[in-house]
Design a protein around this motif. Structure first.
Motif, PDB file in Angstrom:
ATOM      1  N   ASP A   1     108.187 106.078  77.111  1.00 59.66           N
ATOM      2  CA  ASP A   1     107.406 105.329  76.126  1.00 59.66           C
ATOM      3  C   ASP A   1     107.100 103.949  76.702  1.00 59.66           C
ATOM      4  N   ARG A   2     105.834 103.569  76.745  1.00 60.82           N
ATOM      5  CA  ARG A   2     105.409 102.297  77.363  1.00 60.82           C
ATOM      6  C   ARG A   2     106.134 101.108  76.737  1.00 60.82           C
ATOM      7  N   ASP A   3     106.438 101.180  75.460  1.00 61.30           N
ATOM      8  CA  ASP A   3     107.132 100.087  74.779  1.00 61.30           C
ATOM      9  C   ASP A   3     108.546  99.864  75.319  1.00 61.30           C
ATOM     10  N   LYS A   4     109.095 100.861  75.983  1.00 60.86           N
ATOM     11  CA  LYS A   4     110.459 100.754  76.520  1.00 60.86           C
ATOM     12  C   LYS A   4     110.478 100.344  77.982  1.00 60.86           C
ATOM     13  N   VAL A   5     109.298 100.211  78.587  1.00 64.44           N
ATOM     14  CA  VAL A   5     109.219  99.870  80.018  1.00 64.44           C
ATOM     15  C   VAL A   5     109.099  98.362  80.160  1.00 64.44           C
ATOM     16  N   ASN A   6     110.015  97.793  80.961  1.00 68.93           N
ATOM     17  CA  ASN A   6     109.955  96.360  81.251  1.00 68.93           C
ATOM     18  C   ASN A   6     110.389  96.130  82.697  1.00 68.93           C
ATOM     19  N   GLY A   7     110.235  94.924  83.148  1.00 69.22           N
ATOM     20  CA  GLY A   7     110.499  94.597  84.546  1.00 69.22           C
ATOM     21  C   GLY A   7     111.925  94.784  84.991  1.00 69.22           C
ATOM     22  N   ASN A   8     112.865  94.824  84.062  1.00 72.17           N
ATOM     23  CA  ASN A   8     114.277  94.934  84.431  1.00 72.17           C
ATOM     24  C   ASN A   8     114.743  96.363  84.660  1.00 72.17           C
ATOM     25  N   LEU A   9     113.893  97.339  84.362  1.00 75.59           N
ATOM     26  CA  LEU A   9     114.319  98.731  84.538  1.00 75.59           C
ATOM     27  C   LEU A   9     114.547  99.054  86.008  1.00 75.59           C
ATOM     28  N   ASN A  10     115.642  99.742  86.242  1.00 79.74           N
ATOM     29  CA  ASN A  10     115.993 100.191  87.585  1.00 79.74           C
ATOM     30  C   ASN A  10     115.495 101.622  87.751  1.00 79.74           C
ATOM     31  N   PHE A  11     114.788 101.868  88.847  1.00 78.45           N
ATOM     32  CA  PHE A  11     114.194 103.193  89.045  1.00 78.45           C
ATOM     33  C   PHE A  11     115.243 104.304  89.031  1.00 78.45           C
ATOM     34  N   GLN A  12     116.340 104.090  89.709  1.00 72.58           N
ATOM     35  CA  GLN A  12     117.350 105.144  89.813  1.00 72.58           C
ATOM     36  C   GLN A  12     118.236 105.205  88.571  1.00 72.58           C
ATOM     37  N   ASN A  13     118.743 104.070  88.130  1.00 67.05           N
ATOM     38  CA  ASN A  13     119.712 104.059  87.033  1.00 67.05           C
ATOM     39  C   ASN A  13     119.077 104.264  85.659  1.00 67.05           C
ATOM     40  N   ASP A  14     117.933 103.627  85.428  1.00 64.67           N
ATOM     41  CA  ASP A  14     117.321 103.672  84.100  1.00 64.67           C
ATOM     42  C   ASP A  14     116.272 104.767  83.948  1.00 64.67           C
ATOM     43  N   LEU A  15     115.587 105.089  85.047  1.00 66.68           N
ATOM     44  CA  LEU A  15     114.510 106.076  84.976  1.00 66.68           C
ATOM     45  C   LEU A  15     114.904 107.417  85.586  1.00 66.68           C
ATOM     46  N   ASP A  16     116.114 107.504  86.113  1.00 70.65           N
ATOM     47  CA  ASP A  16     116.615 108.733  86.746  1.00 70.65           C
ATOM     48  C   ASP A  16     115.674 109.253  87.826  1.00 70.65           C
ATOM     49  N   ALA A  17     115.050 108.329  88.563  1.00 76.58           N
ATOM     50  CA  ALA A  17     114.129 108.717  89.629  1.00 76.58           C
ATOM     51  C   ALA A  17     114.926 109.212  90.833  1.00 76.58           C
ATOM     52  N   ASP A  18     114.599 110.420  91.287  1.00 76.85           N
ATOM     53  CA  ASP A  18     115.207 110.888  92.526  1.00 76.85           C
ATOM     54  C   ASP A  18     114.338 110.397  93.680  1.00 76.85           C
ATOM     55  N   SER A  19     114.722 110.719  94.895  1.00 78.08           N
ATOM     56  CA  SER A  19     114.003 110.189  96.057  1.00 78.08           C
ATOM     57  C   SER A  19     112.548 110.650  96.088  1.00 78.08           C
ATOM     58  N   ILE A  20     112.285 111.876  95.685  1.00 73.54           N
ATOM     59  CA  ILE A  20     110.911 112.383  95.684  1.00 73.54           C
ATOM     60  C   ILE A  20     110.082 111.645  94.635  1.00 73.54           C
ATOM     61  N   ASP A  21     110.645 111.457  93.434  1.00 71.28           N
ATOM     62  CA  ASP A  21     109.950 110.703  92.382  1.00 71.28           C
ATOM     63  C   ASP A  21     109.590 109.304  92.878  1.00 71.28           C
ATOM     64  N   PHE A  22     110.539 108.667  93.553  1.00 74.94           N
ATOM     65  CA  PHE A  22     110.323 107.295  93.991  1.00 74.94           C
ATOM     66  C   PHE A  22     109.278 107.227  95.100  1.00 74.94           C
ATOM     67  N   VAL A  23     109.327 108.165  96.033  1.00 74.49           N
ATOM     68  CA  VAL A  23     108.327 108.193  97.102  1.00 74.49           C
ATOM     69  C   VAL A  23     106.932 108.375  96.507  1.00 74.49           C
ATOM     70  N   GLU A  24     106.806 109.266  95.548  1.00 71.98           N
ATOM     71  CA  GLU A  24     105.512 109.469  94.889  1.00 71.98           C
ATOM     72  C   GLU A  24     105.054 108.191  94.193  1.00 71.98           C
ATOM     73  N   PHE A  25     105.981 107.474  93.593  1.00 74.08           N
ATOM     74  CA  PHE A  25     105.628 106.229  92.926  1.00 74.08           C
ATOM     75  C   PHE A  25     105.195 105.162  93.937  1.00 74.08           C
ATOM     76  N   VAL A  26     105.897 105.075  95.048  1.00 75.96           N
ATOM     77  CA  VAL A  26     105.525 104.119  96.097  1.00 75.96           C
ATOM     78  C   VAL A  26     104.117 104.424  96.613  1.00 75.96           C
ATOM     79  N   LEU A  27     103.817 105.693  96.810  1.00 75.73           N
ATOM     80  CA  LEU A  27     102.461 106.064  97.244  1.00 75.73           C
ATOM     81  C   LEU A  27     101.423 105.657  96.204  1.00 75.73           C
ATOM     82  N   ALA A  28     101.749 105.826  94.933  1.00 75.55           N
ATOM     83  CA  ALA A  28     100.830 105.424  93.866  1.00 75.55           C
ATOM     84  C   ALA A  28     100.628 103.903  93.883  1.00 75.55           C
ATOM     85  N   LEU A  29     101.697 103.149  94.129  1.00 77.42           N
ATOM     86  CA  LEU A  29     101.577 101.692  94.239  1.00 77.42           C
ATOM     87  C   LEU A  29     100.660 101.310  95.392  1.00 77.42           C
TER      88      LEU A  29
END
Length: 82
Positions: free
Chosen positions: A21-49
């Protein structure tokens, strides 16, 4: 772009990519701890950035990005859209 504009865009991207939910997303969220991003999720996000902001993010730099704020700081300092 200002850091606030970059941060808002990244928060929008995180909400969409990680199905949060966009309302729950803020700058302090940690990709791994708060969003449960695994390495593949994070790589895909980095490519999107990289695509969105024209900032090349090396593997070493990506390893140091743990929060949304850190991603925004990196983009602001390395983007073609300064």
């Amino acid at each position: 772009m200002t850091k606030e504009e970059v941060l808002n865009k990244i928060c929008d991207m995180v909400a969409e990519q990680f199905s949060v939910d966009r309302d729950k997303v803020n700058g302090n969220l940690n990709f791994q701890n708060d969003l449960d991003a695994d390495s593949i999720d994070f790589v895909e996000f980095v490519l999107a950035l990289e695509n969105e902001f024209g900032a090349e993010i090396s593997d070493e730099a990506a390893e140091n990005i743990q929060t949304i704020n850190e991603a925004a700081d990196f983009v602001v300092s390395h983007s073609d859209n300064k």
